[in-house]
Design an enzyme around this catalytic site. Structure first.
Site, mmCIF file in Angstrom:
data_model
loop_
_atom_site.group_PDB
_atom_site.id
_atom_site.type_symbol
_atom_site.label_atom_id
_atom_site.label_comp_id
_atom_site.label_asym_id
_atom_site.label_seq_id
_atom_site.Cartn_x
_atom_site.Cartn_y
_atom_site.Cartn_z
ATOM 1 N N LYS A 60 23.966 -4.480 80.584
ATOM 2 C CA LYS A 60 23.786 -3.454 81.615
ATOM 3 C C LYS A 60 22.493 -2.670 81.406
ATOM 4 O O LYS A 60 21.828 -2.264 82.368
ATOM 5 C CB LYS A 60 25.011 -2.526 81.624
ATOM 6 C CG LYS A 60 26.278 -3.218 82.091
ATOM 7 C CD LYS A 60 26.228 -3.434 83.586
ATOM 8 C CE LYS A 60 26.966 -4.638 84.074
ATOM 9 N NZ LYS A 60 26.929 -4.801 85.533
ATOM 10 N N TYR A 104 28.263 -6.216 76.458
ATOM 11 C CA TYR A 104 28.281 -5.734 77.850
ATOM 12 C C TYR A 104 27.233 -4.631 78.036
ATOM 13 O O TYR A 104 26.440 -4.652 78.990
ATOM 14 C CB TYR A 104 29.672 -5.217 78.193
ATOM 15 C CG TYR A 104 29.777 -4.551 79.537
ATOM 16 C CD1 TYR A 104 29.799 -5.300 80.705
ATOM 17 C CD2 TYR A 104 29.839 -3.155 79.645
ATOM 18 C CE1 TYR A 104 29.900 -4.686 81.947
ATOM 19 C CE2 TYR A 104 29.943 -2.541 80.876
ATOM 20 C CZ TYR A 104 29.968 -3.312 82.024
ATOM 21 O OH TYR A 104 30.054 -2.688 83.252
ATOM 22 N N GLY A 160 29.945 -10.678 93.995
ATOM 23 C CA GLY A 160 31.154 -10.094 93.420
ATOM 24 C C GLY A 160 31.861 -9.221 94.441
ATOM 25 O O GLY A 160 32.397 -8.167 94.098
ATOM 26 N N ARG A 187 36.512 -8.422 95.162
ATOM 27 C CA ARG A 187 37.440 -7.352 94.782
ATOM 28 C C ARG A 187 36.628 -6.186 94.191
ATOM 29 O O ARG A 187 35.418 -6.259 94.077
ATOM 30 C CB ARG A 187 38.477 -7.851 93.779
ATOM 31 C CG ARG A 187 37.922 -8.475 92.537
ATOM 32 C CD ARG A 187 39.026 -8.890 91.574
ATOM 33 N NE ARG A 187 38.434 -9.246 90.294
ATOM 34 C CZ ARG A 187 38.087 -10.474 89.950
ATOM 35 N NH1 ARG A 187 38.307 -11.480 90.779
ATOM 36 N NH2 ARG A 187 37.525 -10.709 88.782
ATOM 37 N N GLY A 232 36.651 -4.135 111.680
ATOM 38 C CA GLY A 232 36.123 -4.556 112.979
ATOM 39 C C GLY A 232 34.681 -5.010 112.865
ATOM 40 O O GLY A 232 34.000 -5.211 113.874
ATOM 41 N N SER A 244 25.769 0.217 84.935
ATOM 42 C CA SER A 244 26.916 0.951 84.386
ATOM 43 C C SER A 244 26.375 2.115 83.567
ATOM 44 O O SER A 244 25.219 2.103 83.141
ATOM 45 C CB SER A 244 27.721 0.019 83.470
ATOM 46 O OG SER A 244 28.762 0.736 82.831
HETATM 47 P P1 NAP Z 1 36.079 -6.818 89.067
HETATM 48 O O1 NAP Z 1 37.149 -6.059 89.781
HETATM 49 O O2 NAP Z 1 36.475 -7.623 87.875
HETATM 50 O O3 NAP Z 1 35.316 -7.757 90.116
HETATM 51 C C1 NAP Z 1 34.244 -8.552 89.646
HETATM 52 C C2 NAP Z 1 33.631 -9.344 90.789
HETATM 53 O O4 NAP Z 1 32.610 -10.190 90.229
HETATM 54 C C3 NAP Z 1 34.638 -10.246 91.474
HETATM 55 O O5 NAP Z 1 34.338 -10.322 92.846
HETATM 56 C C4 NAP Z 1 34.394 -11.584 90.801
HETATM 57 O O6 NAP Z 1 34.770 -12.618 91.677
HETATM 58 C C5 NAP Z 1 32.872 -11.545 90.571
HETATM 59 N N1 NAP Z 1 32.451 -12.449 89.489
HETATM 60 C C6 NAP Z 1 32.862 -12.469 88.200
HETATM 61 N N2 NAP Z 1 32.254 -13.469 87.532
HETATM 62 C C7 NAP Z 1 31.431 -14.086 88.431
HETATM 63 C C8 NAP Z 1 30.538 -15.188 88.367
HETATM 64 N N3 NAP Z 1 30.371 -15.906 87.239
HETATM 65 N N4 NAP Z 1 29.862 -15.550 89.468
HETATM 66 C C9 NAP Z 1 30.043 -14.868 90.627
HETATM 67 N N5 NAP Z 1 30.863 -13.820 90.765
HETATM 68 C C10 NAP Z 1 31.550 -13.438 89.676
HETATM 69 O O7 NAP Z 1 34.917 -5.855 88.578
HETATM 70 P P2 NAP Z 1 34.476 -4.393 89.057
HETATM 71 O O8 NAP Z 1 35.187 -3.433 88.214
HETATM 72 O O9 NAP Z 1 34.536 -4.280 90.534
HETATM 73 O O10 NAP Z 1 32.940 -4.411 88.592
HETATM 74 C C11 NAP Z 1 31.901 -4.779 89.471
HETATM 75 C C12 NAP Z 1 30.567 -4.437 88.832
HETATM 76 O O11 NAP Z 1 30.569 -3.041 88.512
HETATM 77 C C13 NAP Z 1 30.294 -5.170 87.524
HETATM 78 O O12 NAP Z 1 28.928 -5.501 87.451
HETATM 79 C C14 NAP Z 1 30.666 -4.159 86.455
HETATM 80 O O13 NAP Z 1 29.943 -4.371 85.272
HETATM 81 C C15 NAP Z 1 30.236 -2.877 87.150
HETATM 82 N N6 NAP Z 1 30.909 -1.681 86.642
HETATM 83 C C16 NAP Z 1 32.252 -1.511 86.792
HETATM 84 C C17 NAP Z 1 32.845 -0.349 86.317
HETATM 85 C C18 NAP Z 1 34.301 -0.067 86.487
HETATM 86 O O14 NAP Z 1 34.781 0.958 85.949
HETATM 87 N N7 NAP Z 1 35.064 -0.844 87.200
HETATM 88 C C19 NAP Z 1 32.068 0.622 85.669
HETATM 89 C C20 NAP Z 1 30.711 0.421 85.511
HETATM 90 C C21 NAP Z 1 30.129 -0.737 86.019
HETATM 91 P P3 NAP Z 1 35.451 -14.006 91.166
HETATM 92 O O15 NAP Z 1 36.360 -13.660 90.029
HETATM 93 O O16 NAP Z 1 36.132 -14.511 92.380
HETATM 94 O O17 NAP Z 1 34.302 -14.849 90.759
#
Ligand code: NAP
Length: 268
Positions: free
Chosen positions: A166, A162, A18, A21, A60, A148
């Site tokens: 987690k 979700y 992941g 982004r 880099g 999370s």
């Molecule tokens: P995001 O911006 O939606 O990015 C999600 C990443 O996961 C992307 O690179 C996406 O790439 C990849 N992904 C999604 N489905 C996938 C699949 N089936 N196979 C492989 N890759 C997959 O999410 P984020 O906010 O950065 O969150 C990243 C992690 O942090 C997650 O585990 C989320 O639960 C956790 N988290 C986030 C927050 C928050 O506030 N943002 C808070 C607590 C925990 P593609 O779409 O190209 O596949």
């Protein structure tokens, strides 16, 4: 001697799932800045390659991108093999990829539950399993899961599946930490609060504003905030830490009520 062999970052090979982004991209960037060789993944191979190219230009460092859908049990085995082929070994796995679709329980289907568990929980477990042979060959390893606060510490209406995924990651991490300790592989997790990513932004401005107001430090987190914690758990300095969680939430889970911090923040 420490448990990554005392090797400098530039001799480490890191996989970030992941990484196209959000938090994953931030993690990949911080490892690249430290000099590690990074392999980042996402479902879209072209997007992964583009992001890797952008990170090479901005840091880099050494970053490559690969396509891997975590719902496919074979995908991460190919990624681990690719990392070993390109970089000679696998030292660190950041099992970060995840999805957080909102779905009230009343409307939740079996397919909704399966999808969230397949990516967030089963995907994490299979990612670790896929990297094990390479880590065993390296003689050490670091696994950092992105869990999370939602599930392990708090709940949120609309995200019960979700939260289950987690919290499930932490059940897995404790068993895996014990099982892998004799192999000098540590398994830890970061528990982010609300981090401003593309995925979070998709929930809308109103959600972002309400979440920022719930954080004692007064802002949403950044991917770099989480990435620094991940890098610490993957560092030599964290060699004696396993089976643990590190919350990165700006204090969001600390107050026992709104009054516990809001009045001071307002009048302060
Ligand atoms: P995001 O911006 O939606 O990015 C999600 C990443 O996961 C992307 O690179 C996406 O790439 C990849 N992904 C999604 N489905 C996938 C699949 N089936 N196979 C492989 N890759 C997959 O999410 P984020 O906010 O950065 O969150 C990243 C992690 O942090 C997650 O585990 C989320 O639960 C956790 N988290 C986030 C927050 C928050 O506030 N943002 C808070 C607590 C925990 P593609 O779409 O190209 O596949």
């Amino acid at each position: 001697m420490n448990d990554t062999g005392g090797t400098p970052w530039r001799e480490r090979s890191v996989i970030v799932t992941g990484g196209t982004r959000g938090i994953g991209r931030g993690i990949a960037e911080q490892f690249a800045r430290r000099g590690a060789a990074v392999l980042l993944t996402g479902r879209d191979r072209e997007a992964a390659r583009e992001v890797a190219g952008a990170l090479v230009r901005s840091t880099g460092g050494r970053v490559v991108g690969a396509g891997a859908d975590l719902r496919d049990p074979a995908a991460m085995e190919e990624v681990a093999a690719l990392a070993e082929r390109l970089h000679g070994h696998v030292d660190v796995l950041c099992a970060n990829a995840g999805i957080f679709p909102e779905k009230p329980l009343r409307e939740m289907t079996a397919a909704d539950v399966d999808e969230v568990l397949a990516v967030n929980l089963r995907g994490s477990i299979l990612s670790v399993r896929a990297c094990l042979p390479a880590m065993e060959r390296a003689g050490h390893g670091r696994v950092v899961l992105t869990s999370s606060i939602t599930g392990p510490t708090t709940g949120y209406a609309g995200w019960s599946h979700y939260g289950a995924s987690k919290a499930g990651q932490l059940g897995f991490l404790r068993g895996a930490a014990l099982e892998l300790a004799p192999l000098r592989i540590t398994v830890n997790a970061v528990l982010p609060g609300n981090v401003r990513t593309e995925g979070l932004e998709a929930l809308g401005e109103d959600y972002l504003r309400r979440m920022a107001a719930a954080v004692p430090l007064g802002r949403l987190g950044s991917p770099a905030d989480v990435a620094h914690a991940v890098c610490f758990l993957a560092s030599d300095e964290a060699a004696f830490i396993t089976g643990q969680t590190l919350t990165v939430d700006g204090g969001q889970t600390v107050p026992e009520s709104l009054e516990a911090f809001a009045p001071a923040a307002v009048s302060g």
